[in-house]
Enzyme design. Structure first.
Site, PDB file in Angstrom:
ATOM      1  N   HIS A   1     -13.842   0.951   5.407  1.00  0.00           N
ATOM      2  CA  HIS A   1     -12.536   0.356   5.134  1.00  0.00           C
ATOM      3  C   HIS A   1     -12.160  -0.691   6.176  1.00  0.00           C
ATOM      4  O   HIS A   1     -11.038  -1.202   6.160  1.00  0.00           O
ATOM      5  CB  HIS A   1     -11.447   1.438   5.079  1.00  0.00           C
ATOM      6  CG  HIS A   1     -11.445   2.207   3.793  1.00  0.00           C
ATOM      7  ND1 HIS A   1     -11.939   3.479   3.685  1.00  0.00           N
ATOM      8  CD2 HIS A   1     -11.042   1.864   2.545  1.00  0.00           C
ATOM      9  CE1 HIS A   1     -11.823   3.900   2.426  1.00  0.00           C
ATOM     10  NE2 HIS A   1     -11.284   2.941   1.720  1.00  0.00           N
TER      11      HIS A   1
ATOM     12  N   ASN B   1      -6.344   1.469  -8.110  1.00  0.00           N
ATOM     13  CA  ASN B   1      -6.448   0.349  -7.205  1.00  0.00           C
ATOM     14  C   ASN B   1      -6.587  -0.891  -8.077  1.00  0.00           C
ATOM     15  O   ASN B   1      -6.923  -0.782  -9.253  1.00  0.00           O
ATOM     16  CB  ASN B   1      -7.650   0.512  -6.281  1.00  0.00           C
ATOM     17  CG  ASN B   1      -7.584  -0.416  -5.092  1.00  0.00           C
ATOM     18  OD1 ASN B   1      -6.532  -0.981  -4.785  1.00  0.00           O
ATOM     19  ND2 ASN B   1      -8.713  -0.590  -4.427  1.00  0.00           N
TER      20      ASN B   1
ATOM     21  N   ARG C   1      -6.240   7.992  -8.108  1.00  0.00           N
ATOM     22  CA  ARG C   1      -5.316   6.913  -7.766  1.00  0.00           C
ATOM     23  C   ARG C   1      -5.783   5.664  -8.495  1.00  0.00           C
ATOM     24  O   ARG C   1      -6.903   5.593  -8.978  1.00  0.00           O
ATOM     25  CB  ARG C   1      -5.266   6.661  -6.261  1.00  0.00           C
ATOM     26  CG  ARG C   1      -6.522   6.038  -5.707  1.00  0.00           C
ATOM     27  CD  ARG C   1      -6.448   5.843  -4.200  1.00  0.00           C
ATOM     28  NE  ARG C   1      -5.582   4.752  -3.809  1.00  0.00           N
ATOM     29  CZ  ARG C   1      -6.027   3.547  -3.420  1.00  0.00           C
ATOM     30  NH1 ARG C   1      -7.322   3.281  -3.412  1.00  0.00           N
ATOM     31  NH2 ARG C   1      -5.192   2.597  -3.040  1.00  0.00           N
TER      32      ARG C   1
ATOM     33  N   TYR D   1       0.829  -1.192   0.000  1.00  0.00           N
ATOM     34  CA  TYR D   1       0.000   0.000   0.000  1.00  0.00           C
ATOM     35  C   TYR D   1       0.859   1.234   0.000  1.00  0.00           C
ATOM     36  O   TYR D   1       1.867   1.316   0.688  1.00  0.00           O
ATOM     37  CB  TYR D   1      -0.842   0.094   1.284  1.00  0.00           C
ATOM     38  CG  TYR D   1      -1.859  -0.968   1.450  1.00  0.00           C
ATOM     39  CD1 TYR D   1      -2.822  -1.176   0.485  1.00  0.00           C
ATOM     40  CD2 TYR D   1      -1.874  -1.731   2.598  1.00  0.00           C
ATOM     41  CE1 TYR D   1      -3.776  -2.149   0.680  1.00  0.00           C
ATOM     42  CE2 TYR D   1      -2.829  -2.705   2.787  1.00  0.00           C
ATOM     43  CZ  TYR D   1      -3.775  -2.912   1.828  1.00  0.00           C
ATOM     44  OH  TYR D   1      -4.718  -3.850   2.009  1.00  0.00           O
TER      45      TYR D   1
ATOM     46  N   GLU E   1      -8.972  -0.233 -11.041  1.00  0.00           N
ATOM     47  CA  GLU E   1      -9.921   0.860 -10.835  1.00  0.00           C
ATOM     48  C   GLU E   1      -9.190   2.194 -10.901  1.00  0.00           C
ATOM     49  O   GLU E   1      -8.225   2.410 -10.158  1.00  0.00           O
ATOM     50  CB  GLU E   1     -10.575   0.745  -9.454  1.00  0.00           C
ATOM     51  CG  GLU E   1     -11.424  -0.488  -9.281  1.00  0.00           C
ATOM     52  CD  GLU E   1     -11.978  -0.642  -7.866  1.00  0.00           C
ATOM     53  OE1 GLU E   1     -12.805  -1.536  -7.668  1.00  0.00           O
ATOM     54  OE2 GLU E   1     -11.571   0.131  -6.965  1.00  0.00           O
TER      55      GLU E   1
ATOM     56  N   TYR F   1      -7.346 -11.168   1.065  1.00  0.00           N
ATOM     57  CA  TYR F   1      -8.281 -10.053   0.976  1.00  0.00           C
ATOM     58  C   TYR F   1      -8.767  -9.850  -0.454  1.00  0.00           C
ATOM     59  O   TYR F   1      -9.931  -9.538  -0.698  1.00  0.00           O
ATOM     60  CB  TYR F   1      -7.606  -8.777   1.499  1.00  0.00           C
ATOM     61  CG  TYR F   1      -8.410  -7.524   1.282  1.00  0.00           C
ATOM     62  CD1 TYR F   1      -9.653  -7.371   1.911  1.00  0.00           C
ATOM     63  CD2 TYR F   1      -7.948  -6.508   0.460  1.00  0.00           C
ATOM     64  CE1 TYR F   1     -10.392  -6.230   1.711  1.00  0.00           C
ATOM     65  CE2 TYR F   1      -8.690  -5.357   0.254  1.00  0.00           C
ATOM     66  CZ  TYR F   1      -9.911  -5.224   0.885  1.00  0.00           C
ATOM     67  OH  TYR F   1     -10.642  -4.090   0.679  1.00  0.00           O
ATOM     68  N   LYS F   2      -7.888 -10.026  -1.412  1.00  0.00           N
ATOM     69  CA  LYS F   2      -8.264  -9.837  -2.797  1.00  0.00           C
ATOM     70  C   LYS F   2      -8.911 -11.091  -3.403  1.00  0.00           C
ATOM     71  O   LYS F   2      -9.213 -11.123  -4.601  1.00  0.00           O
ATOM     72  CB  LYS F   2      -7.043  -9.412  -3.622  1.00  0.00           C
ATOM     73  CG  LYS F   2      -6.582  -7.976  -3.282  1.00  0.00           C
ATOM     74  CD  LYS F   2      -5.353  -7.558  -4.075  1.00  0.00           C
ATOM     75  CE  LYS F   2      -4.821  -6.190  -3.639  1.00  0.00           C
ATOM     76  NZ  LYS F   2      -5.674  -5.049  -4.047  1.00  0.00           N
TER      77      LYS F   2
END
Lengths: 312, 343
Positions: B195, B227, B225, B38, B267, B318-319
């Site tokens: 989040h 993602n 940004r 991150y 994204e 998580y993904k």
């Protein structure tokens, strides 16, 4: 500030002996729309000195054909308000920042209580338009010392009718004022620090959650003793006069530091400090940050030592 | 720009979604380094961006416009709760409508037109055959509420975040192509609440910093940004509500179908201050690229191999890549023969 908007002074109106109202119109491209409670920073080119002061927009947010501000002449000012009062003429050109907003109405509120001290009425003038347009429930409490500082009294009586409560030379009893409000009421205060503290303390004593209490301190940066800001990266010294805010001195030296409110609220101009004693005057840093003496909000805060070494 | 014809099977059923070579070449590849961690990788959304890139305009439209708006309509038909606006967001919805119409018409004049005569506004969307006159702020002059009206004509998802108490709240939006999250579930949540599931970032203090940064976004100074995640098949709507339709796809990946069935999903997130309401527009424009198409760019293939191979387990989970990450890494290793530095 690279995103400045060029404007022209269309009209200047003397509201009272100490308050002048300025209307700006676009000089090139149209002015952006704004939200109730917004302010702009007005840049003034004085002789050998540049002033930048933040002023609330007082015109109707639904109409961005012009912006309007009201400026109270501050007797002990560092020059910005004196410059506005003395130097500007209709037709003059100047730069302002895009509107920013640190003092928004909470649109989930069921009832809005606006409390203004003197020139602190200004953000509520744009609130008024918006609240009326949304047919929101609200009341305005306008506290002032005399007719000179309470100069918007008559215009507001016409606009708000019996929703306006005026207090000349006296303080409302905040305990009574806030004591019998329905849940979901929000209170907004703009005025002297003591008044803000008073309302906050009263609301807290009555069990109001902090989320229902909103405030904006309108006081400009206060003078202090002169000191030298030492820039540790470029090894340069910047003299900061007693009546000049540190941020202004750094900008005059050619540094571009992000900023929005120039009043110690928004947090944008936070700057790292390497050495020196900081006199914190902002409302942004928390107690731990302040105690660490490692960062400063140069828009309002100053040094109590002769030198302040900045990580710039 | 040539729009591909409307196709209701692009993102479901037959999965007919294909990128043209031009779409592949402008794909926003999100990895500046071989390791992914991150970072608050935001930058000013300075306009106009490089010509032809996804950053050229405020709101990017590409060849998939008709397919994506068709998919949006189908999702909203099946689940109207993907479109949500709380009552206090009404002005933000009008802000949004004016914002989108203004930028679409200005940046894609061959497709859209937005003009004003006195109180009357006229909006023309040629690809979708929409011609509407209306009065700004008067919902009775539109066939549906303003946010839904324009939201159905937008390529990409968005949320409108209300700002209060130095925090942001997910109080409106149209989300039909979420990467495994739900607007109905997150509705009304604060920034840190929605989040909540993100691993590692809370401990890193990222959200405190980001929130202060986002609250300070000014009118006229948008930011952006990238993602990313991965999706099996070009499935735009990977929402928790439809998990039963796509969750099992994650178990179907073999060395033979990686190139065709595994998609990198990027994204382009934009954050724009809405001027009248002070709400924050959070745009999520999703780009999909198959591994076959991605590996036509050798530098991308090599880098993606390294990023996936080095990705921390918490992020793999998580993904949602736990079941197929190793297969994809093995498949991509063909593009990465150099010895990696030992860490």
């Amino acid at each position: 500030m690279s995103d400045l908007i060029p404007v022209r002074v269309a009209e200047i109106e003397q509201i009272s002996s100490i308050i002048k109202q300025f209307t700006f119109v676009a000089d090139e491209k149209p002015l952006p729309p704004f939200s109730a409670g917004s302010h702009v920073v007005v840049q003034m080119e004085g002789e050998g000195k540049r002033f930048r002061n933040a002023y609330s927009l007082i015109s109707n947010p639904a109409d961005s054909s012009h912006y309007r501000i009201a400026v109270r002449l501050q007797e002990r000012s560092r020059g910005g308000s004196q410059f506005m009062h003395g130097e500007f003429r209709p037709g003059d050109r100047l730069f302002i920042s895009p509107p920013a907003n640190m003092f928004l109405p909470d649109w989930q509120a069921r009832h809005h209580i606006l409390i203004a001290g003197g020139i602190g009425i200004t953000p509520f003038l744009s609130y008024g338009y918006e609240l009326e347009q949304r047919q929101a429930s609200f009341e305005v409490h306008y506290v002032y010392r005399n007719a000179e500082t309470g100069a918007f009294r008559e215009a507001l009586t016409e606009r708000f009718g019996n929703r306006l409560y005026c207090y000349s030379g006296e303080r409302p009893d905040f305990y009574t004022l806030l004591g019998h409000q329905p849940l979901g009421t929000h209170v907004y205060v703009c005025g002297p620090e003591a008044m803000i503290q008073d309302v906050k303390a009263t609301a807290s004593a009555l069990g109001w959650s902090p989320q229902r209490v909103h405030y904006e301190a309108f006081t400009a940066p206060q003078p202090g003793k002169p000191f030298v800001a030492r820039l540790s990266r470029s090894q340069q010294d910047v003299a900061v006069a007693g009546d000049t805010p540190l941020l202004d001195a750094l900008e005059a030296h050619g540094l571009e530091i992000p900023n929005m409110c120039r009043g110690g609220v928004c947090g944008q101009c936070k700057t790292s400090v390497v050495d020196g004693d900081i006199e914190h005057r902002d409302a942004f840093l928390d107690d731990q940050e302040k105690a660490s003496q490692r960062c400063i909000m140069p828009c309002v805060s100053r040094s109590s030592s002769d030198y302040l070494v900045l990580d710039l | 720009m040539q729009l591909a014809p409307r196709d209701t099977q692009a993102f479901r059923g037959q999965f007919t979604y294909r990128n043209s070579p031009e779409a592949v070449s402008r794909f926003p590849f999100p990895f500046p380094e071989d390791d992914y961690m991150y970072s608050v990788n935001t930058e000013p959304h300075t306009l106009p961006g490089p010509k032809g890139s996804v950053y050229e305009h405020m709101l990017d439209i590409d060849e998939h416009y008709l397919c994506e708006t068709a998919e949006r309509a189908m999702v909203l038909e099946e689940d109207p709760a993907r479109c949500l606006a709380m009552p206090h967001m009404e002005q933000a919805c009008w802000d949004l409508l004016e914002f989108v119409m203004t930028h679409y018409a200005q940046d894609y004049p061959e497709h859209f037109s937005f003009t004003r005569q006195g109180d009357q506004y006229e909006w023309i969307n040629r690809p979708l055959g929409i011609h509407q006159t209306f009065v700004m702020g008067d919902a009775s002059t539109l066939p549906m509420p303003p946010m839904e009206f324009i939201g159905r004509q937008m390529q990409g998802d968005f949320a409108l975040l209300d700002q209060r108490d130095a925090d942001l709240f997910m109080d409106a939006g149209v989300i039909t192509s979420p990467a495994d999250w739900s607007l109905a579930f997150d509705a009304g949540m604060s920034f840190k609440q929605w989040h909540g599931p993100v691993p590692l970032a809370h401990e890193m203090g990222i959200f405190d910093r980001v929130l202060k940064y986002l609250c300070a976004i000014k009118v006229g100074s948008p930011i952006r940004r990238l993602n990313w995640t991965m999706t099996i098949h070009p499935r735009m709507d990977s929402s928790p509500e439809t998990y039963h339709q796509w969750g099992a796809d994650r178990t179907t990946i073999t060395p033979e179908n990686v190139g065709r069935d595994v998609f990198l999903r990027v994204e382009l997130q934009t954050l724009v201050r809405m001027p009248r309401s002070h709400a924050l527009f959070f745009g999520i424009r999703t780009y999909l690229i198959s591994m076959d198409d991605l590996t036509t760019n050798k530098a991308w293939a090599k880098r993606l191999h390294r990023v996936l191979a080095n990705l921390p387990e918490a992020l793999v989970d998580y993904k949602g890549m736990t079941r197929y990450r190793d297969t994809v890494v093995e498949w991509l290793s063909e593009y990465d023969h150099e010895l990696q530095p030992q860490t």
